[in-house]
Enzyme design. Structure first.
Site, mmCIF file in Angstrom:
data_model
loop_
_atom_site.group_PDB
_atom_site.id
_atom_site.type_symbol
_atom_site.label_atom_id
_atom_site.label_comp_id
_atom_site.label_asym_id
_atom_site.label_seq_id
_atom_site.Cartn_x
_atom_site.Cartn_y
_atom_site.Cartn_z
ATOM 1 C CB SER A 124 -0.918 0.031 1.155
ATOM 2 O OG SER A 124 -1.360 1.231 1.575
ATOM 3 C CE1 TYR A 148 -3.981 -2.511 5.652
ATOM 4 C CE2 TYR A 148 -3.509 -0.374 5.359
ATOM 5 C CZ TYR A 148 -3.563 -1.707 4.915
ATOM 6 O OH TYR A 148 -3.809 -2.009 3.430
ATOM 7 C CE LYS A 152 -1.678 -4.618 3.591
ATOM 8 N NZ LYS A 152 -1.913 -5.742 2.895
HETATM 9 P P1 NAD Z 1 -10.867 -6.996 1.348
HETATM 10 O O1 NAD Z 1 -11.328 -6.738 2.698
HETATM 11 O O2 NAD Z 1 -12.228 -6.524 0.472
HETATM 12 O O3 NAD Z 1 -10.405 -8.030 0.928
HETATM 13 C C1 NAD Z 1 -9.406 -8.827 1.789
HETATM 14 C C2 NAD Z 1 -10.014 -10.451 1.738
HETATM 15 O O4 NAD Z 1 -9.255 -11.103 2.468
HETATM 16 C C3 NAD Z 1 -11.458 -10.403 2.475
HETATM 17 O O5 NAD Z 1 -12.299 -11.120 1.643
HETATM 18 C C4 NAD Z 1 -11.340 -11.194 3.750
HETATM 19 O O6 NAD Z 1 -12.452 -11.979 4.002
HETATM 20 C C5 NAD Z 1 -9.868 -11.824 3.511
HETATM 21 N N1 NAD Z 1 -9.095 -12.352 4.339
HETATM 22 C C6 NAD Z 1 -8.623 -11.579 5.346
HETATM 23 N N2 NAD Z 1 -7.947 -12.135 6.262
HETATM 24 C C7 NAD Z 1 -8.102 -13.537 5.902
HETATM 25 C C8 NAD Z 1 -7.226 -14.589 6.512
HETATM 26 N N3 NAD Z 1 -6.693 -14.563 7.831
HETATM 27 N N4 NAD Z 1 -7.724 -15.815 5.712
HETATM 28 C C9 NAD Z 1 -8.182 -16.088 4.699
HETATM 29 N N5 NAD Z 1 -9.016 -14.479 4.084
HETATM 30 C C10 NAD Z 1 -8.626 -13.424 4.830
HETATM 31 O O7 NAD Z 1 -9.814 -5.740 1.001
HETATM 32 P P2 NAD Z 1 -9.459 -5.234 -0.416
HETATM 33 O O8 NAD Z 1 -9.898 -3.911 -0.407
HETATM 34 O O9 NAD Z 1 -9.716 -6.152 -1.518
HETATM 35 O O10 NAD Z 1 -7.960 -5.312 -0.128
HETATM 36 C C11 NAD Z 1 -7.101 -6.533 -0.646
HETATM 37 C C12 NAD Z 1 -5.862 -6.282 -0.198
HETATM 38 O O11 NAD Z 1 -5.137 -4.978 -0.473
HETATM 39 C C13 NAD Z 1 -5.543 -6.139 1.335
HETATM 40 O O12 NAD Z 1 -4.325 -6.835 1.870
HETATM 41 C C14 NAD Z 1 -5.374 -4.782 1.673
HETATM 42 O O13 NAD Z 1 -4.591 -4.443 3.030
HETATM 43 C C15 NAD Z 1 -4.412 -4.299 0.320
HETATM 44 N N6 NAD Z 1 -4.760 -2.911 -0.141
HETATM 45 C C16 NAD Z 1 -6.129 -2.450 -0.051
HETATM 46 C C17 NAD Z 1 -6.496 -0.901 -0.333
HETATM 47 C C18 NAD Z 1 -7.895 -0.372 -0.384
HETATM 48 O O14 NAD Z 1 -7.877 0.794 0.003
HETATM 49 N N7 NAD Z 1 -8.759 -1.252 -0.514
HETATM 50 C C19 NAD Z 1 -5.208 -0.226 -0.507
HETATM 51 C C20 NAD Z 1 -3.957 -0.745 -0.463
HETATM 52 C C21 NAD Z 1 -3.713 -1.991 -0.083
HETATM 53 C C1 WQD Z 2 -9.040 9.795 1.185
HETATM 54 C C2 WQD Z 2 -9.444 11.325 1.455
HETATM 55 C C3 WQD Z 2 -9.486 12.011 3.655
HETATM 56 C C4 WQD Z 2 -13.175 9.969 4.348
HETATM 57 C C5 WQD Z 2 -6.742 4.940 3.367
HETATM 58 C C6 WQD Z 2 -5.714 3.890 4.121
HETATM 59 C C7 WQD Z 2 -4.500 3.419 3.192
HETATM 60 C C8 WQD Z 2 -5.123 2.592 1.938
HETATM 61 C C9 WQD Z 2 -6.356 3.414 1.236
HETATM 62 C C10 WQD Z 2 -5.015 0.229 2.420
HETATM 63 C C11 WQD Z 2 -8.356 11.811 2.643
HETATM 64 C C12 WQD Z 2 -10.818 12.138 3.103
HETATM 65 C C13 WQD Z 2 -12.244 10.545 3.924
HETATM 66 C C14 WQD Z 2 -14.334 10.954 4.620
HETATM 67 C C15 WQD Z 2 -13.047 12.518 4.158
HETATM 68 N N1 WQD Z 2 -5.860 1.529 2.484
HETATM 69 N N2 WQD Z 2 -12.006 11.645 3.382
HETATM 70 N N3 WQD Z 2 -14.164 12.026 4.598
HETATM 71 O O1 WQD Z 2 -6.838 8.022 3.838
HETATM 72 O O2 WQD Z 2 -5.815 8.186 1.701
HETATM 73 O O3 WQD Z 2 -6.044 5.789 2.707
HETATM 74 O O4 WQD Z 2 -7.233 3.905 2.175
HETATM 75 O O5 WQD Z 2 -3.866 0.341 2.271
HETATM 76 O O6 WQD Z 2 -3.903 2.814 3.803
HETATM 77 O O7 WQD Z 2 -5.094 5.041 5.086
HETATM 78 O O8 WQD Z 2 -8.045 6.981 1.911
HETATM 79 O O9 WQD Z 2 -10.437 7.084 1.474
HETATM 80 O O10 WQD Z 2 -9.746 7.161 3.633
HETATM 81 O O11 WQD Z 2 -9.437 9.073 2.320
HETATM 82 O O12 WQD Z 2 -12.669 13.832 3.800
HETATM 83 O O13 WQD Z 2 -15.651 10.427 5.454
HETATM 84 O O14 WQD Z 2 -10.616 11.575 1.769
HETATM 85 O O15 WQD Z 2 -9.197 12.808 4.855
HETATM 86 O O16 WQD Z 2 -8.023 13.306 2.352
HETATM 87 P P1 WQD Z 2 -6.781 7.250 2.605
HETATM 88 P P2 WQD Z 2 -9.472 7.605 2.601
#
Ligand code: NAD
Ligand code: WQD
Length: 339
Positions: A124, A148, A152
């Site tokens: 991330s 979190y 990562k």
């Molecule tokens: P999500 O929660 O929709 O998907 C994660 C999946 O993993 C879920 O289906 C959950 O049930 C499963 N899971 C969690 N723990 C588990 C375990 N111990 N064993 C088996 N399954 C398990 O999240 P997402 O948005 O699809 O994100 C996928 C990956 O990408 C995550 O690792 C997340 O940290 C990373 N990521 C997400 C974002 C984002 O903003 N969505 C941004 C950067 C990185």
């Molecule tokens: C985006 C912008 C908020 C909600 C997070 C995690 C990051 C990654 C992605 C997994 C910011 C603003 C948000 C609201 C708002 N996840 N905001 N009102 O913070 O960039 O990242 O998700 O890896 O680790 O930290 O994403 O969508 O939460 O926020 O004003 O109700 O929207 O302040 O500027 P962020 P976000």
């Protein structure tokens, strides 16, 4: 080639599964459904027109995982499984370290035991902490401000150490920026449980009338309109990045660390405006205090992804908002019949 997709029932995993199958891969989904619904897989099956092997299990459970590797010959793993809510990670750090870090350890041990040593890991942009400047390049300093993010960061380090100890591992670390949008069928999308933490689902739920008003967290940042700027990327573009990573994974001699972002930053108010245009709905908002831990600006330099994967984002903000809206308006309660 058979790909094990951990967390494949989740938001990014379900979208990636579609492109993997369309690219000719056999996919096995492994998920404990802690943050997903089996309905997402049923809908993916409809989209791709075939059944998908789905195994319910936890990556922390060696027996669950070994069964999969005993029964199938897995060529590579895409490792999405993990917990991802920043606020919850502050309240329950051990849960996050257990699920994300310990889970990845068990996964890698099992992979090694069955001589499957290719892994694409969901990292991330959060590992850049508060970047000194933007756009962000892969060699920028790394830091984390919450458990979190630290999970990562630790996993990235762990995977680098693993490669140092045994260079037959093929490892790609994909650093996602802010995934949004949904598949064009509007049958799968992001379905957060409870009140969404992230901006896009909150905006979408406000537009559809499930939430009264969006709180904009701070309007005094050093950005063009004072609100936070992020690199929103369409989930299908992100999914495509994984398929492209698999294309090169077997040829790697080093751990590859790659940003997946568009390179363009939009503010919170830009997002509100774009969403209103796409949905033809009003998104009422009010300015609220800054959210703890937030940064002013975060957007990628995606040059390396283009160079190394031949990947670049194709879908712009309009399409991200249109697809999010179509998913939200057709499925106001996500995968549930009612909330
Ligand atoms: P999500 O929660 O929709 O998907 C994660 C999946 O993993 C879920 O289906 C959950 O049930 C499963 N899971 C969690 N723990 C588990 C375990 N111990 N064993 C088996 N399954 C398990 O999240 P997402 O948005 O699809 O994100 C996928 C990956 O990408 C995550 O690792 C997340 O940290 C990373 N990521 C997400 C974002 C984002 O903003 N969505 C941004 C950067 C990185
Ligand atoms: C985006 C912008 C908020 C909600 C997070 C995690 C990051 C990654 C992605 C997994 C910011 C603003 C948000 C609201 C708002 N996840 N905001 N009102 O913070 O960039 O990242 O998700 O890896 O680790 O930290 O994403 O969508 O939460 O926020 O004003 O109700 O929207 O302040 O500027 P962020 P976000």
């Amino acid at each position: 080639m058979t790909i094990l997709v951990t967390g494949g029932a989740g938001y990014i995993g379900s979208h990636t599964t579609i492109l993997l199958i369309e690219a000719g891969y056999d996919v096995i989904i492994f998920d404990n459904f802690s943050n997903a619904s089996k309905e997402s897989i049923k809908r993916v099956e409809k989209i791709v027109g075939q059944n998908i092997t789905l195994i319910e299990g936890d990556i922390r459970n060696k027996t669950d995982l070994e069964k999969v590797f005993e029964n199938y010959s897995i060529d590579a793993v895409i490792h999405f499984a993990g917990l991802k809510a920043v606020g919850e990670s502050v309240e329950k750090p051990l849960t996050y370290y257990d699920n994300n870090i310990y889970g990845t350890i068990v996964l890698c041990e099992t992979m090694a035991k069955y001589n499957c040593k290719s892994i694409v890991f969901s990292s991330s942009a959060t590992v850049y902490g508060d970047p000194h400047t933007t756009p962000i390049k892969e060699d920028f300093p790394l830091s984390a401000t919450n458990p979190y993010g630290r999970s990562k960061l630790f996993i990235e380090e762990m995977l680098r150490d693993l490669h140092l100890s045994d260079n037959t591992w093929n490892i790609v670390l994909l650093r996602y920026f802010n995934p949004v949008g949904a598949h064009s069928s509007a049958t799968i999308g992001e379905a957060p449980q409870g009140i969404p933490n992230n901006l896009m689902p909150f905006i979408a739920q406000t537009a559809v009338g499930k939430r009264a008003c969006l709180s904009v967290f701070g309007d005094d940042y050093d950005t063009h309109d004072g609100t936070g700027v992020r690199d929103y990327i369409h989930v299908m573009d992100l999914a495509d990045g994984h398929v492209k990573a698999l294309n090169i994974i077997k040829k790697l001699s080093e751990v590859m660390t790659i940003n997946l972002g568009t390179g363009v930053g939009y503010s919170v108010l830009d997002m509100v405006k774009a969403f209103e245009k796409a949905s033809k709905k009003e998104v009422p908002y009010c300015i609220a205090p800054r959210r703890a831990g937030d940064i002013a600006k975060c957007f990628a330099d995606p040059t390396y992804a283009k160079e190394i994967l031949g990947w670049e984002a194709q879908k712009g903000l309009e399409q991200m908002c249109e697809d999010s809206w179509r998913w939200q308006s057709n499925n106001p309660n996500g995968y549930k019949e009612e909330d």
